[in-house]
Design a protein around this motif. Sequence first.
Motif, short mmCIF file in Angstrom:
data_model
loop_
_atom_site.label_atom_id
_atom_site.label_comp_id
_atom_site.label_asym_id
_atom_site.label_seq_id
_atom_site.Cartn_x
_atom_site.Cartn_y
_atom_site.Cartn_z
N UNK A 1 -34.76 23.76 -6.09
CA UNK A 1 -35.78 23.18 -6.96
C UNK A 1 -35.44 21.84 -7.54
N UNK A 2 -34.26 21.27 -7.24
CA UNK A 2 -33.88 19.98 -7.80
C UNK A 2 -33.37 20.12 -9.22
N UNK A 3 -33.02 18.97 -9.82
CA UNK A 3 -32.47 18.96 -11.18
C UNK A 3 -33.62 18.97 -12.18
N UNK A 4 -33.64 19.99 -13.03
CA UNK A 4 -34.73 20.16 -13.99
C UNK A 4 -34.15 20.13 -15.40
N UNK A 5 -34.73 19.29 -16.25
CA UNK A 5 -34.30 19.17 -17.64
C UNK A 5 -34.93 20.30 -18.45
N UNK A 6 -34.18 20.89 -19.37
CA UNK A 6 -34.72 21.99 -20.17
C UNK A 6 -35.76 21.47 -21.15
N UNK A 7 -36.62 22.37 -21.59
CA UNK A 7 -37.73 21.99 -22.46
C UNK A 7 -37.25 21.45 -23.81
N UNK A 8 -36.07 21.91 -24.26
CA UNK A 8 -35.53 21.42 -25.53
C UNK A 8 -35.28 19.93 -25.47
N UNK A 9 -34.66 19.45 -24.39
CA UNK A 9 -34.36 18.03 -24.25
C UNK A 9 -35.60 17.23 -23.86
N UNK A 10 -36.47 17.81 -23.05
CA UNK A 10 -37.64 17.05 -22.59
C UNK A 10 -38.63 16.76 -23.72
N UNK A 11 -38.54 17.51 -24.83
CA UNK A 11 -39.45 17.30 -25.95
C UNK A 11 -38.99 16.18 -26.88
N UNK A 12 -37.81 15.64 -26.67
CA UNK A 12 -37.28 14.60 -27.55
C UNK A 12 -37.84 13.23 -27.18
N UNK B 1 -22.01 16.54 -33.95
CA UNK B 1 -21.20 16.64 -32.73
C UNK B 1 -21.33 18.02 -32.09
N UNK B 2 -21.39 19.04 -32.92
CA UNK B 2 -21.57 20.39 -32.40
C UNK B 2 -22.89 20.50 -31.63
N UNK B 3 -23.95 19.96 -32.21
CA UNK B 3 -25.26 20.00 -31.56
C UNK B 3 -25.22 19.24 -30.24
N UNK B 4 -24.56 18.08 -30.23
CA UNK B 4 -24.47 17.29 -29.00
C UNK B 4 -23.65 18.03 -27.95
N UNK B 5 -22.49 18.51 -28.35
CA UNK B 5 -21.53 19.07 -27.40
C UNK B 5 -22.05 20.33 -26.72
N UNK B 6 -22.77 21.16 -27.46
CA UNK B 6 -23.20 22.44 -26.92
C UNK B 6 -24.68 22.47 -26.55
N UNK B 7 -25.35 21.34 -26.69
CA UNK B 7 -26.74 21.27 -26.28
C UNK B 7 -27.69 22.06 -27.17
N UNK B 8 -27.32 22.27 -28.44
CA UNK B 8 -28.21 23.00 -29.34
C UNK B 8 -29.42 22.14 -29.69
#
Length: 682
Positions: A633-644, A146-153
């Motif tokens: 620049x529009x909405x850009x997803x961070x590289x951490x999430x885009x690699x999943x 939950x911590x990882x989800x909530x804070x985007x770690x």
Amino acid sequence: MYFGSSEAYAMEVANESATKKPKRLTSVVWNHFERVRKADICYAVCVHCNKKLSGSSNSGTTHLRNHLMRCLKRSNYDVSQLLAAKRRKKDAPLTIANISYDEGQRKEEFIKPSIVKYEQEQRKDEVFNLGSSRFDQERSQLDLARMIILHGYPLGMVEHVGFKVFVKNLQPLFDVVPNNTVELSCMEIYGKEKQKVYDMLSKLQGRINLAVEMWRSPENMSYLCLTAHYIDDDWRLQKKILNFVTLDSSHTEDLLSEVIMKCLMDWDIESKLFAMTFDECSTNDDIVSRIKEQISENRPRLSNGQLLDVRSAAHVLNSLVQDAMEALQVVIQKIRGCVRYVKSSQSIQGKFNEIAQQTGINSQKSLVLDCPVRWNSTYAMLETAVEYKNAFCHLPELDPDLALSDEEWECASSITGYLKLFIEIINVFSGNKCPTANIYFPEICHVHIQLIEWCKSPDAFLSSLAAKMKAKFDKYWSKCSLALAVSAILDPRFKMKLVEYYYSQIYGSTALERIKEVSDGIKELFNAYSICSTLIDQGSALSGSSLPSSSNDSRDRLKGFDKFLHETSQSQSAVSDLEKYLEEPVFPRNCDFNILNWWRVHTPRYPILSMMARDVLGTPMSTVAKESSFNAGGRVLDSCRSSLTPDTRQALICTRDWLRTQSDGAWISLKLMRLCLIRLTT
């Protein structure tokens, strides 16, 4: 030194620390062992399981701590004793010497725990009890997820050596799991939270509005984000991300409608859909047409379905700004170069300030360089530079290539005035904590009026730019003006008066015709809701829904009877909700007015109209988040999430949104408190 694992790392540090200390029983690990000497051999006997380990002073304590991590019979700490020990420590100064990975350097004040009985009835999701708890690996693992989800770690943080060492010293009993196990825990949480959202949407009395946004990644991948906006049964504006779909090359524009429909059907809300808001004005109209054909026809809407198709107001304003920035591109580059030159050294900055004083410039603002992708920062740079125009013109060392003509300075000044209007309006949109649909109409009308005025400019450059901007705005206005006007009419402070006020300025001699179109439109929509209400009263609606059920009998010859019955019955009734509402005086305007609270209070007085107001006011007229309001620049997803993987990415993004929007942060407070107390009691 090799750091192959957190355990190895901890052992290395602990052993180094141990060699520097006198061989005394100062480590808290001896609270759990009894030292026994037989002949010349010393043993350490675990007080929990009676296992014998080496107790020699040369053996250190690492093997004893490792045993405690695995000892299943280890008792728990008494909370009150631990807190008392911590209170005795609070006055001790904190120095680097006090900080170590070695348990042996934690002082004797640590109290030996007493046995605390664990109540079997105390389950994972119940309120934490200070007096009775024991370590729970599964619960801690879910808390970590939950911590990882909530804070985007990143999921991979559980593999970091520093994280493992931190957790092991904080809670030796916790087995740090690999990131694929944490990923499974995240998916488990996602499944449970998704079911909660599904159940909530199925019971929702009102209708749902869908915001459709396009995202991208630094690797140029495309994503489709679908967010439900609605006003709940307590008249609170809510929104929840339903899907975050990864689009590949096969997802062409003609297939997007199928993707959206599939998501709606998965959530079983296609029959509850009231309106859809797209982030781009250039969205292919075929997408909307296909969705209109597939959704249930038995729903309150206008005959032409106009209220279904809404475009984001903030996006159209950003698009107009980009037209202005593009037209002024050369001038912006020169001003940016001028500012960079002045700020390149203190001597030039000092000389520039002297010239500014000599030319009578009394501005308190300082020159600032902009961030090109944040157009509000470019506006701030232009606005300040225009104030220092005379100083720039008299700076002798200024590069001739950077010098601006009087015409260029005039254009910069005029277009800065354009940008100021958009800055103010977008701040109104993004600064509103409850952005119901009624707040947009007056602001958008003001833009419309200003564009008309700008087109009349005697300057050919400015009038040409204004005409280009107005052509783009007119496309937006043709799609959204009715939705904007209807939502304003449902604001009791405005009603039809605000439409009459602005339309007379926008349309002039044809204003009455346009006003009548709006009046006819809201009446048509109200009649549709009245028919729905009639069907509900007759028991023809689905349970728990304000929507009529569709008939499966294609041979039903009385399909038009409900409408006929409503029309003939209405002519016999005295005054409808809508007529009564419009005939009454407008509500006084004040800064503390809460439109949702007003409709909640007045629902008994306007039962049908309030049902319509809840759906209309919940329509998202803009899809831009506050932090992205001025982003070009529009909405850009961070590289951490885009690699999943696509499924994991959707689960983390959706679940984070659901957890963050739980009322008043109650879940967060409870979980954080429980997590802290678990650490104290073990």
